[in-house]
Design a protein around this motif. Structure first.
Motif, PDB file in Angstrom:
ATOM      1  N   ILE A 116       0.834  -1.206   0.000  1.00 37.59           N
ATOM      2  CA  ILE A 116       0.000   0.000   0.000  1.00 37.59           C
ATOM      3  C   ILE A 116       0.869   1.257   0.000  1.00 37.59           C
ATOM      4  CG2 ILE A 116      -0.193   0.087   2.529  1.00 37.59           C
ATOM      5  CD1 ILE A 116      -3.053   1.128   2.130  1.00 37.59           C
ATOM      6  N   TYR A 117       2.068   1.154   0.587  1.00 34.12           N
ATOM      7  CA  TYR A 117       2.978   2.298   0.592  1.00 34.12           C
ATOM      8  C   TYR A 117       3.399   2.635  -0.843  1.00 34.12           C
ATOM      9  CZ  TYR A 117       3.452   1.867   5.667  1.00 34.12           C
ATOM     10  OH  TYR A 117       3.208   1.838   7.015  1.00 34.12           O
TER      11      TYR A 117
ATOM     12  N   LEU B 235       2.554   6.138  -2.817  1.00 32.05           N
ATOM     13  CA  LEU B 235       3.660   6.960  -3.309  1.00 32.05           C
ATOM     14  C   LEU B 235       3.575   7.180  -4.815  1.00 32.05           C
ATOM     15  CD1 LEU B 235       6.614   5.490  -1.213  1.00 32.05           C
ATOM     16  CD2 LEU B 235       5.694   7.800  -1.048  1.00 32.05           C
ATOM     17  N   ILE B 236       3.203   6.129  -5.554  1.00 29.98           N
ATOM     18  CA  ILE B 236       3.090   6.254  -7.013  1.00 29.98           C
ATOM     19  C   ILE B 236       1.911   7.140  -7.404  1.00 29.98           C
ATOM     20  CG2 ILE B 236       2.588   4.969  -9.135  1.00 29.98           C
ATOM     21  CD1 ILE B 236       4.155   2.616  -7.924  1.00 29.98           C
ATOM     22  N   GLU B 237       0.760   6.903  -6.776  1.00 25.79           N
ATOM     23  CA  GLU B 237      -0.438   7.661  -7.137  1.00 25.79           C
ATOM     24  C   GLU B 237      -0.403   9.104  -6.652  1.00 25.79           C
ATOM     25  OE1 GLU B 237      -5.317   7.429  -6.630  1.00 25.79           O
ATOM     26  OE2 GLU B 237      -4.053   5.749  -6.005  1.00 25.79           O
TER      27      GLU B 237
ATOM     28  N   ALA C  96      -2.290  13.663   2.774  1.00 21.45           N
ATOM     29  CA  ALA C  96      -2.370  12.412   3.534  1.00 21.45           C
ATOM     30  C   ALA C  96      -3.822  12.069   3.854  1.00 21.45           C
ATOM     31  CB  ALA C  96      -1.559  12.529   4.827  1.00 21.45           C
ATOM     32  N   GLN C  97      -4.613  13.084   4.171  1.00 23.43           N
ATOM     33  CA  GLN C  97      -6.034  12.860   4.446  1.00 23.43           C
ATOM     34  C   GLN C  97      -6.757  12.330   3.205  1.00 23.43           C
ATOM     35  OE1 GLN C  97      -7.135  16.808   5.997  1.00 23.43           O
ATOM     36  NE2 GLN C  97      -7.558  15.863   7.978  1.00 23.43           N
TER      37      GLN C  97
ATOM     38  N   LYS D  88      -9.196   7.484   0.432  1.00 23.04           N
ATOM     39  CA  LYS D  88      -9.316   6.542  -0.685  1.00 23.04           C
ATOM     40  C   LYS D  88      -8.994   5.116  -0.252  1.00 23.04           C
ATOM     41  CE  LYS D  88      -7.813   5.439  -5.343  1.00 23.04           C
ATOM     42  NZ  LYS D  88      -7.141   5.879  -6.569  1.00 23.04           N
ATOM     43  N   TYR D  89      -7.924   4.938   0.501  1.00 19.09           N
ATOM     44  CA  TYR D  89      -7.483   3.590   0.869  1.00 19.09           C
ATOM     45  C   TYR D  89      -8.052   3.110   2.205  1.00 19.09           C
ATOM     46  CZ  TYR D  89      -4.219   3.732  -3.032  1.00 19.09           C
ATOM     47  OH  TYR D  89      -3.673   3.795  -4.299  1.00 19.09           O
ATOM     48  N   LEU D  90      -8.781   3.985   2.901  1.00 20.68           N
ATOM     49  CA  LEU D  90      -9.423   3.642   4.175  1.00 20.68           C
ATOM     50  C   LEU D  90      -8.431   3.051   5.175  1.00 20.68           C
ATOM     51  CD1 LEU D  90     -12.716   2.049   2.787  1.00 20.68           C
ATOM     52  CD2 LEU D  90     -12.325   4.406   3.549  1.00 20.68           C
ATOM     53  N   ASN D  91      -7.206   3.577   5.131  1.00 20.07           N
ATOM     54  CA  ASN D  91      -6.158   3.124   6.042  1.00 20.07           C
ATOM     55  C   ASN D  91      -5.312   4.344   6.436  1.00 20.07           C
ATOM     56  OD1 ASN D  91      -4.065   1.926   7.433  1.00 20.07           O
ATOM     57  ND2 ASN D  91      -3.810   0.251   5.975  1.00 20.07           N
ATOM     58  N   PRO D  92      -5.471   4.835   7.651  1.00 15.01           N
ATOM     59  CA  PRO D  92      -4.787   6.075   8.036  1.00 15.01           C
ATOM     60  C   PRO D  92      -3.282   5.914   8.278  1.00 15.01           C
ATOM     61  CG  PRO D  92      -5.957   5.166   9.913  1.00 15.01           C
ATOM     62  CD  PRO D  92      -6.326   4.313   8.725  1.00 15.01           C
ATOM     63  N   PHE D  93      -2.838   4.706   8.581  1.00 13.38           N
ATOM     64  CA  PHE D  93      -1.450   4.526   8.993  1.00 13.38           C
ATOM     65  C   PHE D  93      -0.433   4.821   7.886  1.00 13.38           C
ATOM     66  CE2 PHE D  93       2.278   2.053  10.415  1.00 13.38           C
ATOM     67  CZ  PHE D  93       2.436   2.625  11.669  1.00 13.38           C
ATOM     68  N   PRO D  94      -0.489   4.178   6.718  1.00 17.77           N
ATOM     69  CA  PRO D  94       0.547   4.394   5.681  1.00 17.77           C
ATOM     70  C   PRO D  94       0.690   5.842   5.209  1.00 17.77           C
ATOM     71  CG  PRO D  94      -0.711   2.423   5.215  1.00 17.77           C
ATOM     72  CD  PRO D  94      -1.427   3.121   6.320  1.00 17.77           C
ATOM     73  N   PRO D  95      -0.405   6.538   4.840  1.00 15.67           N
ATOM     74  CA  PRO D  95      -0.216   7.909   4.339  1.00 15.67           C
ATOM     75  C   PRO D  95       0.385   8.858   5.366  1.00 15.67           C
ATOM     76  CG  PRO D  95      -2.550   7.431   4.637  1.00 15.67           C
ATOM     77  CD  PRO D  95      -1.829   6.144   4.768  1.00 15.67           C
ATOM     78  N   PHE D  96       0.019   8.689   6.644  1.00 11.09           N
ATOM     79  CA  PHE D  96       0.546   9.597   7.663  1.00 11.09           C
ATOM     80  C   PHE D  96       1.969   9.232   8.066  1.00 11.09           C
ATOM     81  CE2 PHE D  96      -4.020  10.512   8.219  1.00 11.09           C
ATOM     82  CZ  PHE D  96      -3.953  11.885   8.107  1.00 11.09           C
ATOM     83  N   ILE D  97       2.345   7.965   7.917  1.00 12.27           N
ATOM     84  CA  ILE D  97       3.750   7.589   8.112  1.00 12.27           C
ATOM     85  C   ILE D  97       4.603   8.247   7.033  1.00 12.27           C
ATOM     86  CG2 ILE D  97       5.374   5.676   7.861  1.00 12.27           C
ATOM     87  CD1 ILE D  97       4.193   5.754  10.591  1.00 12.27           C
TER      88      ILE D  97
END
Length: 335
Positions: A102-103, A107-109, A285-286, A291-300
Motif C-alpha cells: 500500500i505504501y 507513493l506512485i499515485e 495524507a487525508q 481513498k485507501y481507508l487506512n490512516p497509517f501508511p499515508p501519515f507515516i
C-alpha cells in the motif's frame, strides 16, 4: 538515528554551500555592473566593501529587494523547477516497493500531490515568516519605546496606546491555537469577502508569526547592553537614530537563530490549516487515507517527509548562521 541525522546535516551543508556560492556570485556580478556606476572600479570576488561608501548602502537595498522578489515568487519557482523533480523522485521511490504494498501504491499515485503539498507548506511557511518578520520589526520597536521626561502629553499618550495594543495583540495570538484562528479568520472573513483559502491561510500564518517574532525581537533589543544606546546619545545621535543605527541592527543579528527556528516551526504548524481546506502535506495524507481507508501508511509517509524537511532546513540554517557569523543567543522561544 545519529547516522540519519548526519545525512541530513551533510545535505544541509551542501545546499547551504550552494546558496552561499550563488549569493557571492550575485554580489560579484552586481558590483561589476551597476556597482561600476558608483565605485568606478572593478571589485574582486567575495571582497568586502567599505561600509561608508554609497554603493555599499545601495547594494544592500538591492539585495533586500531581490531577496523579497525571490521569496514572493517561490510558488512559481518551486513548481517549475524542483517541484517536478521531487514529485518524480517520490513516485520512483514508490516503484521500489512490492506491487501489493500500500505504501508503493500511495507513493506512485500521490507522488506529485505530495510534491505540491510540500510546495504549499514551504510557501506558507516562507512567505508567512517573511511577512511576520516585517511587521514584527515595527511592533517590537513600538513595544520597546521608552518614555522620556522631555516627551509631551500627546507623545506619551501615543506611546502608551501603542504599547498596550501590541501587548494585547501578542497575548491574544499567542494564547489561542492557530487552528481556532484559522477557522475564525477564514469563515468569519467569508461573510465579508469571498477569498481563497490559501490567502486566508497566509494571513493566519503571518499574524501568528508576527506575534511570536515581536517577542523574539523585543528580547533581542533588550539583550543589547544599555551602554550601546548611551554611547550613541553621547555622539549626538537622537534616540530614534541610536535605535535604528546601533541597537536594532545588533538585535536583529542576535535574533536570527530564533527567526530561523520560527520558520521551522511554521513548517510543522501549517498542518493545522487543512481545517480550512488548504491542500498541504497533511491534507494530501487525508485524501490518501479517504481513498485507501487506512490512516497509517499515508501519515507515516507524511511524517517522514516532514522529518526530512525540518531536519534539512535546520541544517541549512545552522550552516548559513556559521557562514554569516550569526551569534547563538538564547531568546524567547516561539513555542
Amino acid at each position: 538515528m545519529p547516522g540519519l541525522k548526519n545525512v541530513f546535516k551533510q545535505i544541509g551543508k551542501a545546499i547551504a554551500f550552494l546558496f552561499v556560492s550563488l549569493y557571492r556570485l550575485f554580489l560579484f556580478l552586481l558590483d561589476n555592473t551597476i556597482g561600476l556606476i558608483f565605485s568606478k572600479k572593478f571589485n574582486g570576488y567575495n571582497k568586502a566593501l567599505d561600509k561608508d561608501k554609497v554603493w555599499y548602502k545601495v547594494r544592500f537595498v538591492l539585495q533586500i529587494l531581490v531577496l523579497l522578489l525571490l521569496i514572493f515568487s517561490f510558488n512559481e519557482i518551486y513548481y517549475y523547477t524542483i517541484g517536478q523533480v521531487i514529485g518524480s523522485f517520490i513516485t520512483w521511490i514508490g516503484t521500489l516497493f512490492k506491487e501489493t504494498s500500500i505504501y508503493g501504491k500511495i507513493l506512485i499515485e500521490y507522488g506529485h500531490k505530495f510534491s505540491e503539498g510540500i510546495g504549499t507548506t514551504l510557501y506558507l511557511s516562507l512567505i508567512g515568516t517573511t511577512i511576520g518578520f516585517i511587521f514584527a520589526i515595527f511592533l517590537s520597536l513600538i513595544v520597546t519605546l521608552k518614555r522620556y521626561p522631555e516627551d509631551g502629553v500627546i507623545k506619551k499618550t501615543f506611546k502608551s496606546i501603542g504599547k498596550w495594543f501590541v501587548k494585547t495583540y501578542v497575548t491574544v495570538i499567542r494564547g489561542t491555537p492557530m487552528m481556532v484562528q484559522a477557522m475564525i479568520i477564514y469563515w468569519g472573513g467569508k461573510t465579508f469577502v469571498d477569498w481563497d483559502h490559501l490567502v486566508a491561510a497566509l494571513v493566519v500564518v503571518s499574524l501568528n508569526t508576527t506575534a511570536y517574532l515581536t517577542e523574539v525581537l523585543r528580547g533581542g533589543i533588550e539583550s543589547i547592553d544599555k551602554g550601546q544606546q548611551e554611547g550613541g546619545l553621547s555622539l549626538g545621535l537622537s534616540n530614534f537614530q541610536t535605535m535604528m543605527t546601533i541597537v536594532f541592527p545588533q538585535a536583529i543579528k542576535n535574533s536570527m537563530a530564533s527567526i530561523g527556528n520560527e520558520f521551522v516551526i511554521n513548517i510543522k504548524d501549517t498542518s493545522v490549516l487543512s481545517v480550512i481546506l488548504v491542500v498541504d502535506l497533511f491534507r494530501v495524507a487525508q485524501l490518501a487515507q479517504a481513498k485507501y481507508l487506512n490512516p497509517f501508511p499515508p501519515f507515516i509517509i507524511v511524517a517522514v517527509i516532514y522529518l526530512i524537511l525540518t531536519s534539512t532546513i535546520t541544517a541549512i540554517l545552522k550552516r548559513l548562521s556559521k557562514v554569516l557569523e550569526v551569534p547563538e543567543v538564547k531568546l524567547p522561544s516561539a513555542n
